[in-house]
Enzyme design. Structure first.
Site, PDB file in Angstrom:
ATOM      1  N   HIS A  23       9.060   1.217   3.219  1.00  0.00           N
ATOM      2  CA  HIS A  23      10.165   1.229   4.182  1.00  0.00           C
ATOM      3  C   HIS A  23      11.024  -0.010   3.922  1.00  0.00           C
ATOM      4  O   HIS A  23      10.741  -0.792   2.989  1.00  0.00           O
ATOM      5  CB  HIS A  23       9.626   1.267   5.620  1.00  0.00           C
ATOM      6  CG  HIS A  23       8.567   0.245   5.887  1.00  0.00           C
ATOM      7  ND1 HIS A  23       8.815  -1.100   5.868  1.00  0.00           N
ATOM      8  CD2 HIS A  23       7.231   0.373   6.138  1.00  0.00           C
ATOM      9  CE1 HIS A  23       7.710  -1.762   6.124  1.00  0.00           C
ATOM     10  NE2 HIS A  23       6.718  -0.891   6.283  1.00  0.00           N
TER      11      HIS A  23
ATOM     12  N   LYS B 294       5.289  -9.754   9.388  1.00  0.00           N
ATOM     13  CA  LYS B 294       4.717  -8.666  10.196  1.00  0.00           C
ATOM     14  C   LYS B 294       3.183  -8.782  10.263  1.00  0.00           C
ATOM     15  O   LYS B 294       2.565  -8.519  11.281  1.00  0.00           O
ATOM     16  CB  LYS B 294       5.144  -7.342   9.568  1.00  0.00           C
ATOM     17  CG  LYS B 294       4.310  -6.136   9.899  1.00  0.00           C
ATOM     18  CD  LYS B 294       4.725  -5.555  11.214  1.00  0.00           C
ATOM     19  CE  LYS B 294       4.144  -4.208  11.539  1.00  0.00           C
ATOM     20  NZ  LYS B 294       2.791  -3.953  11.101  1.00  0.00           N
ATOM     21  N   ASP B 295       2.581  -9.198   9.115  1.00  0.00           N
ATOM     22  CA  ASP B 295       1.124  -9.377   9.065  1.00  0.00           C
ATOM     23  C   ASP B 295       0.832 -10.879   9.080  1.00  0.00           C
ATOM     24  O   ASP B 295       0.456 -11.471   8.069  1.00  0.00           O
ATOM     25  CB  ASP B 295       0.571  -8.696   7.814  1.00  0.00           C
ATOM     26  CG  ASP B 295       0.814  -7.199   7.840  1.00  0.00           C
ATOM     27  OD1 ASP B 295       0.061  -6.498   8.513  1.00  0.00           O
ATOM     28  OD2 ASP B 295       1.792  -6.738   7.215  1.00  0.00           O
TER      29      ASP B 295
ATOM     30  N   SER C 157       6.649  -0.080   9.896  1.00  0.00           N
ATOM     31  CA  SER C 157       5.266  -0.017   9.419  1.00  0.00           C
ATOM     32  C   SER C 157       5.042   1.350   8.802  1.00  0.00           C
ATOM     33  O   SER C 157       5.568   2.354   9.313  1.00  0.00           O
ATOM     34  CB  SER C 157       4.309  -0.222  10.599  1.00  0.00           C
ATOM     35  OG  SER C 157       3.011   0.224  10.245  1.00  0.00           O
ATOM     36  N   SER C 158       4.256   1.393   7.744  1.00  0.00           N
ATOM     37  CA  SER C 158       3.951   2.691   7.122  1.00  0.00           C
ATOM     38  C   SER C 158       3.281   3.612   8.132  1.00  0.00           C
ATOM     39  O   SER C 158       3.483   4.818   8.119  1.00  0.00           O
ATOM     40  CB  SER C 158       3.029   2.484   5.924  1.00  0.00           C
ATOM     41  OG  SER C 158       3.627   1.578   5.018  1.00  0.00           O
TER      42      SER C 158
ATOM     43  N   HIS D 105       9.313  -3.437   3.232  1.00  0.00           N
ATOM     44  CA  HIS D 105       8.864  -3.662   1.854  1.00  0.00           C
ATOM     45  C   HIS D 105      10.061  -3.963   0.943  1.00  0.00           C
ATOM     46  O   HIS D 105      10.007  -4.868   0.104  1.00  0.00           O
ATOM     47  CB  HIS D 105       8.165  -2.415   1.306  1.00  0.00           C
ATOM     48  CG  HIS D 105       6.929  -2.000   2.026  1.00  0.00           C
ATOM     49  ND1 HIS D 105       6.849  -0.837   2.751  1.00  0.00           N
ATOM     50  CD2 HIS D 105       5.704  -2.573   2.128  1.00  0.00           C
ATOM     51  CE1 HIS D 105       5.641  -0.706   3.267  1.00  0.00           C
ATOM     52  NE2 HIS D 105       4.919  -1.758   2.907  1.00  0.00           N
TER      53      HIS D 105
ATOM     54  N   GLN E  74      -2.586 -12.185   8.077  1.00  0.00           N
ATOM     55  CA  GLN E  74      -2.796 -11.918   6.650  1.00  0.00           C
ATOM     56  C   GLN E  74      -2.082 -12.970   5.799  1.00  0.00           C
ATOM     57  O   GLN E  74      -2.607 -13.402   4.769  1.00  0.00           O
ATOM     58  CB  GLN E  74      -2.288 -10.524   6.310  1.00  0.00           C
ATOM     59  CG  GLN E  74      -2.378 -10.171   4.840  1.00  0.00           C
ATOM     60  CD  GLN E  74      -2.096  -8.702   4.592  1.00  0.00           C
ATOM     61  OE1 GLN E  74      -2.978  -7.878   4.686  1.00  0.00           O
ATOM     62  NE2 GLN E  74      -0.864  -8.370   4.284  1.00  0.00           N
TER      63      GLN E  74
ATOM     64  N   MET F 119       0.846  -1.203   0.000  1.00  0.00           N
ATOM     65  CA  MET F 119       0.000   0.000   0.000  1.00  0.00           C
ATOM     66  C   MET F 119       0.881   1.253   0.000  1.00  0.00           C
ATOM     67  O   MET F 119       0.421   2.345   0.334  1.00  0.00           O
ATOM     68  CB  MET F 119      -0.938  -0.020   1.196  1.00  0.00           C
ATOM     69  CG  MET F 119      -1.909  -1.203   1.143  1.00  0.00           C
ATOM     70  SD  MET F 119      -3.455  -0.937   1.989  1.00  0.00           S
ATOM     71  CE  MET F 119      -2.887  -0.756   3.662  1.00  0.00           C
TER      72      MET F 119
HETATM   73  P1  AMP Z   1       1.537  -2.991   3.423  1.00  0.00           P
HETATM   74  O1  AMP Z   1       2.102  -1.935   2.508  1.00  0.00           O
HETATM   75  O2  AMP Z   1       1.525  -2.602   4.862  1.00  0.00           O
HETATM   76  O3  AMP Z   1       0.221  -3.525   2.927  1.00  0.00           O
HETATM   77  O4  AMP Z   1       2.551  -4.220   3.354  1.00  0.00           O
HETATM   78  C1  AMP Z   1       2.923  -4.802   2.133  1.00  0.00           C
HETATM   79  C2  AMP Z   1       3.719  -6.058   2.428  1.00  0.00           C
HETATM   80  O5  AMP Z   1       4.878  -5.715   3.168  1.00  0.00           O
HETATM   81  C3  AMP Z   1       2.941  -7.080   3.287  1.00  0.00           C
HETATM   82  O6  AMP Z   1       3.227  -8.384   2.833  1.00  0.00           O
HETATM   83  C4  AMP Z   1       3.501  -6.826   4.662  1.00  0.00           C
HETATM   84  O7  AMP Z   1       3.411  -7.945   5.514  1.00  0.00           O
HETATM   85  C5  AMP Z   1       4.948  -6.507   4.344  1.00  0.00           C
HETATM   86  N1  AMP Z   1       5.564  -5.770   5.438  1.00  0.00           N
HETATM   87  C6  AMP Z   1       5.060  -4.689   6.104  1.00  0.00           C
HETATM   88  N2  AMP Z   1       5.866  -4.320   7.105  1.00  0.00           N
HETATM   89  C7  AMP Z   1       6.913  -5.189   7.087  1.00  0.00           C
HETATM   90  C8  AMP Z   1       8.099  -5.344   7.892  1.00  0.00           C
HETATM   91  N3  AMP Z   1       8.367  -4.534   8.909  1.00  0.00           N
HETATM   92  N4  AMP Z   1       8.938  -6.361   7.593  1.00  0.00           N
HETATM   93  C9  AMP Z   1       8.690  -7.200   6.556  1.00  0.00           C
HETATM   94  N5  AMP Z   1       7.596  -7.106   5.775  1.00  0.00           N
HETATM   95  C10 AMP Z   1       6.725  -6.116   6.024  1.00  0.00           C
END
Ligand code: AMP
Length: 280
Positions: free
Chosen positions: A34, A150-151, A188-189, A37, A154, A30
């Protein structure tokens, strides 16, 4: 890196590429990227001929309108980071590309997993995640899909999505470890929205998870959970859950369970943070 905005254009480009036998890795995000990602992009670069990253802030997975409204958007910086990391394709769809008008909205049978932990506190969240990811997988048809631990829940939900949509033989799912700040806070974003004071308090989540891991064999589960909730509340968190669960089912752990995970979701100000740690 090329930037593609329509589903048709991306599908056609990837179809031609796959005809020549090249493998495609996919990292759905999304945005507000960071190092967490970027670790997924790098894992995909290693395994595959071509890495596709999508940035789509999926409206249907937000049960909280404020959270959606204030979700950080840092597109220019994201593009720079993706180029630096060696990503090949950025997919930047608008809402109509992911939810084509007239296409019926599917309901996914996600079983019990849908209603516990995150599902309990964010009704409809996982249906929304599945709607967007199902459509993204339909467009990209990747060989490898990269997700972050992290998720945790999910990852389990999307494992199920891959099964129930008949993609188990076609997509290899890889789950990468959580990338943390130097002090341990999970990247985390949403961390971008924390004030300086909240940022230091947020560390309690990681500290408590580490403490649970250290004490899991010595202290009864209910005490570990109770004390953790108390510490979080003392720091001003509103706690959704502190759970010690069977890592394979996410049901509350019982003494015989071998594979355990601790999971926390708590809100500071109006910023909801989640984290987890495998305990053994
Ligand atoms: P998001 O942009 O939050 O939807 O995350 C996109 C992907 O990045 C998802 O598969 C998350 O689990 C992964 N992600 C988010 N934060 C982290 C993190 N700190 N370490 C590793 N993967 C992450």
């Amino acid at each position: 890196m090329i930037v593609v905005k329509t589903a048709n254009e991306l599908s056609e480009f990837l179809r031609n590429l796959k005809k020549s036998g090249k493998s495609v890795g996919f990292v759905p995000t999304m945005g507000a990227l960071h190092d967490g990602h970027i670790s997924l992009i790098k894992a995909s670069n290693k395994d595959t001929a071509l890495t596709v990253c999508s940035i789509f802030v999926n409206p249907t997975q937000f049960n909280n309108k404020e959270d959606f409204k204030f979700y950080p958007i840092t597109l220019e910086k994201d593009i720079e980071r993706l180029i630096e990391s060696g990503c090949d394709v950025l997919f930047l769809p608008n809402v109509a590309e992911i939810y084509p008008p007239g296409k019926p909205v599917r309901h996914y049978d996600l079983g019990e997993l849908e209603n516990i932990l995150e599902g309990n506190f964010r009704p409809g969240h996982f249906q929304g995640v599945c709607q967007a990811v199902d459509r993204l997988l339909e467009i990209v048809e990747p060989n490898f899909l990269y997700l972050g631990q992290k998720d945790y829940q999910q990852c389990m939900i999307l494992t199920r999505l891959i099964e129930i949509t008949g993609r188990k033989e076609k997509i290899k799912l890889l789950i990468a470890p959580t990338v943390r700040e130097k002090d341990g806070l999970a990247m985390s974003s949403r961390n971008l929205r924390l004030t300086h004071e909240q940022r230091s308090k947020a560390l309690v989540i990681y500290r408590q998870l580490s403490w649970i891991k250290k004490e899991i064999a010595n202290v009864p589960f209910f005490e570990l959970k109770k004390e953790t909730s108390q510490h979080l509340a003392e720091q001003g968190f509103s706690v959704d859950y502190v759970e010690i669960a069977n890592a394979d089912t996410l049901k509350p752990a019982s003494d015989g369970d071998e594979h355990l995970v601790a999971l926390i979701a708590a809100t500071l100000g109006n910023i909801r943070l989640i984290d987890n740690m495998i305990l053994n």
